[in-house]
Design a protein around this motif. Structure first.
Motif, short mmCIF file in Angstrom:
data_model
loop_
_atom_site.label_atom_id
_atom_site.label_comp_id
_atom_site.label_asym_id
_atom_site.label_seq_id
_atom_site.Cartn_x
_atom_site.Cartn_y
_atom_site.Cartn_z
N PHE A 135 11.28 8.26 -5.47
CA PHE A 135 9.83 8.08 -5.56
C PHE A 135 9.16 9.43 -5.72
N LEU A 136 8.14 9.47 -6.60
CA LEU A 136 7.28 10.65 -6.64
C LEU A 136 6.30 10.52 -5.48
N TYR A 137 6.11 11.61 -4.76
CA TYR A 137 5.20 11.56 -3.61
C TYR A 137 3.81 11.07 -4.05
N SER A 138 3.25 10.17 -3.26
CA SER A 138 1.93 9.62 -3.57
C SER A 138 1.05 9.76 -2.32
N PRO A 139 -0.02 10.55 -2.39
CA PRO A 139 -0.85 10.76 -1.19
C PRO A 139 -1.50 9.46 -0.74
N ARG A 140 -1.43 9.17 0.57
CA ARG A 140 -2.02 7.96 1.11
C ARG A 140 -3.14 8.32 2.08
N GLN A 141 -4.32 7.83 1.82
CA GLN A 141 -5.49 8.16 2.64
C GLN A 141 -5.22 7.84 4.11
N SER B 296 20.04 5.01 -0.56
CA SER B 296 19.04 5.83 0.13
C SER B 296 17.72 5.86 -0.63
N ASP B 297 16.70 6.38 0.05
CA ASP B 297 15.40 6.63 -0.59
C ASP B 297 15.15 8.14 -0.58
N ILE B 298 14.58 8.65 -1.66
CA ILE B 298 14.22 10.07 -1.70
C ILE B 298 12.81 10.22 -2.28
N THR C 77 5.04 11.58 8.03
CA THR C 77 3.68 12.05 7.71
C THR C 77 3.14 11.54 6.37
N TYR C 78 4.04 11.07 5.48
CA TYR C 78 3.61 10.60 4.16
C TYR C 78 3.29 9.11 4.17
N CYS C 79 3.63 8.39 5.25
CA CYS C 79 3.77 6.93 5.16
C CYS C 79 2.57 6.17 5.74
N ILE C 80 2.11 5.19 5.00
CA ILE C 80 0.95 4.40 5.41
C ILE C 80 1.36 3.24 6.33
N ALA D 25 0.81 -1.22 0.00
CA ALA D 25 0.00 0.00 0.00
C ALA D 25 0.84 1.26 0.00
N VAL D 26 2.16 1.12 -0.20
CA VAL D 26 3.03 2.25 0.09
C VAL D 26 2.85 3.41 -0.90
N ARG D 27 2.51 3.09 -2.16
CA ARG D 27 2.20 4.14 -3.13
C ARG D 27 0.99 3.75 -3.95
N1 5AD Z 1 4.89 8.45 -1.53
C1 5AD Z 1 6.08 8.22 -2.13
N2 5AD Z 1 7.04 7.47 -1.58
C2 5AD Z 1 6.80 6.91 -0.38
N3 5AD Z 1 7.55 6.11 0.41
C3 5AD Z 1 6.84 5.80 1.51
N4 5AD Z 1 5.63 6.39 1.46
C4 5AD Z 1 5.59 7.08 0.29
C5 5AD Z 1 4.60 7.90 -0.32
N5 5AD Z 1 3.42 8.15 0.25
C6 5AD Z 1 8.93 5.73 0.07
C7 5AD Z 1 9.92 6.23 1.12
C8 5AD Z 1 10.31 4.99 1.84
C9 5AD Z 1 10.20 3.96 0.74
C10 5AD Z 1 10.11 2.54 1.21
O1 5AD Z 1 9.02 4.32 0.07
O2 5AD Z 1 11.03 6.80 0.45
O3 5AD Z 1 11.61 5.05 2.40
#
Ligand code: 5AD
Ligand code: SF4
Length: 490
Positions: free
Chosen positions: A368-374, A336-338, A196-199, A81-83
């Motif tokens: 990763f492009l930011y993906s909004p998570r409900q 790393s993750d960004i 705050t972005y993470c499910i 469910a991460v993105r």
């Molecule tokens: N949108 C984009 N990337 C995300 N990650 C976690 N949640 C999100 C999100 N909502 C990425 C982070 C994390 C990796 C496993 O997934 O970079 O370290």
């Protein structure tokens, strides 16, 4: 919290294993002597490891495994469910099962589980729009899978179990591993960090650690069965041992595993920069079996964005940590993750991320492009920057990192590495170095699963090519010298 609140009782595990036996009788009646299962895993290594446990249960119920859903009596998707992209893919693939079930095997049992299913709105969508899905359960119910499948078989009705009440660890189930020489070993589950972005904290619950004696027993068994590389898994391994109180922290656990007899290497992931201690770095440097690779997600180079993400460190603190780590381990590979395009991220924030990437020069980067998570805090933040700008930033970051990686790779040409050979394809072997570089070279299949020395001959953007070392006496001597530098556990 004491151990009773963290672990499923031995009695409950025994009961579930009894359900395996009961389910197997009903399965034989429905599908014959050897029912076939197809299991597909989406997402991270944590999910891969969960699937190995689920496959252990399926095996105990009498299933054999097949490679295509078309051939299966039971199809199970362990979801991520991460993105949003991961979720869309799962739903597309579930949709593709409908015609297969109708045309080939309408007794086929379709099971969906994992992080995506732990979200009530997704389970509801499956209930309403995917009537041919038979069984849905979330991350907390994995250990009850035998009972749920038995109930489905006996009552012939759809079962949904996404209750959040018990975030417990179940020990004592068999594990089915596809490969014996590379093993995943979960040391903890859940996460308390609430970036705050993470499910993840929402669908995997609070941090809970396995007891050291369980981890060490599993590690010994893996080594006895031929494991050459063991990867310790947790969302934030640096907070290992806090809940329940395990009497040791992660660095101490690493030393214990390092002290086990055998010819094997240890990796771990993921480390959170805010908890990455001097003790851990020193332990990595001291322990000859611990590979010099640190996956340390930075997420952003802007302090403002890091604060909004609730990461708990500044860019400068991150850089100091990396400097300390390089000082102790000059051959360390840092990955790393960004996330690009976090809500409210501005041009100057993105520029700071680029600056950090150029300063650290990561061996590789997951972008990763930011993906909004409900349900996450970031999903409610204002997000004025358009998708086009975010995509441009994303491309720029990937392009810059590609150049950095290419330059780093060029420096590896003519160097010798000890690799663990992972696979063979048409006479070409792929091996991974201690620092996590992948090298492709010609060789025989019988080397798969063993350590061997390889000399890098060419560096492309994504891959390194090489050849087996030890072909001449001089080279053997050179290799042995290099070997001391690069291969900690020949
Ligand atoms: N949108 C984009 N990337 C995300 N990650 C976690 N949640 C999100 C999100 N909502 C990425 C982070 C994390 C990796 C496993 O997934 O970079 O370290
Ligand atoms: Fe998600 Fe942050 Fe926990 Fe990692 S540490 S799983 S990014 S909440």
């Amino acid at each position: 919290m004491n151990t009773k609140d963290v672990f499923v009782s031995a009695q409950a595990v025994t009961q579930q294993r009894e359900y395996c036996r009961l389910a197997s009788e009903l399965l034989i009646r429905r599908f014959g002597d050897t029912p076939r299962a197809f299991v597909h895993t989406y997402g991270c290594q944590g999910n891969v490891s969960d699937s190995e446990r689920i496959k252990g249960m399926l095996h105990e119920m009498g299933f054999v495994f097949c490679d295509k859903p078309e051939d299966a009596d039971l199809v199970l998707f362990n979801t991520c469910a991460v993105r949003e992209h991961a979720e869309t893919r799962v739903l597309g693939n579930v949709g593709a099962l409908k015609p297969i079930k109708e045309a080939k095997n309408h007794h086929m049992i379709i099971v969906l589980c994992g992080c995506m299913m732990q979200q009530a709105h997704i389970a509801e969508k499956i209930r309403r729009s995917y009537s041919y899905v038979n069984l849905v359960f979330g991350t907390f119910a994995i250990y009850r899978f035998p009972e749920l499948l038995y109930r489905h078989l006996r009552e012939n009705k759809r079962i949904f179990d996404i209750k959040e009440e018990d975030e417990k660890i179940a020990e004592g189930f068999p594990v089915w591993r596809d490969r014996s020489f590379k093993a995943w070993l979960p040391i903890m589950y859940g996460c308390n960090n609430f970036c705050t972005y993470c499910i993840v904290p929402h669908v995997r619950g609070r941090e809970r650690s396995r007891l050291p004696e369980q981890i060490l027993a599993e590690a010994k068994e893996l080594i006895a069965n031929g494991a050459k590389e063991i990867t310790l898994l947790g969302q934030n391994v640096n907070s290992y041992g806090k809940t329940p109180d395990c009497g040791m922290n992660f660095a101490q656990l690493l030393r214990k595993i390092n002290a086990l007899d055998g010819d094997f290497l240890i990796r771990f992931m993921t480390s959170h920069p805010k908890d990455c201690s001097d003790e851990l770095l020193q332990t990595m440097a001291d322990c000859e079996k611990v590979e010099h690779h640190l996956h340390l997600p930075v997420q952003s180079g802007s302090d403002r964005v890091l604060r909004e993400m609730n990461r708990g460190y500044t860019a400068q603190e991150y850089l100091c940590l990396i400097e300390k780590a390089y000082r102790l381990m000059p051959d360390l590979a840092v990955t790393s993750d960004i996330i690009v395009g976090f809500p409210g991220e501005r041009e100057e924030d993105f520029q700071k991320t680029l600056d950090l990437v150029h300063e650290v020069r990561f061996s590789s980067l997951f972008t990763f492009l930011y993906s909004p998570r409900q349900g996450t805090r970031a999903a409610a933040m204002s997000d004025p920057i358009g998708a086009k700008t975010k995509s441009e930033w994303f491309r720029k970051l990937c392009g810059d990192q590609e150049q950095i990686a290419a330059m780093r790779s060029k420096n590896l040409v003519d160097k010798s590495f000890c690799v663990l050979v992972e696979e063979e394809n048409e006479g070409m072997l792929t091996g991974r170095t201690s620092e996590n570089f992948c090298i492709t070279f010609p060789g025989k299949k019988n080397l798969v699963g063993s350590f061997t020395n390889v000399i890098v001959t060419d560096a492309g953007n994504w891959t390194l090519s090489g050849r087996l070392a030890m072909e001449s006496k001089n080279e053997r001597l050179e290799t042995e010298n290099e070997h001391e530098r690069y291969c900690k556990n020949p």
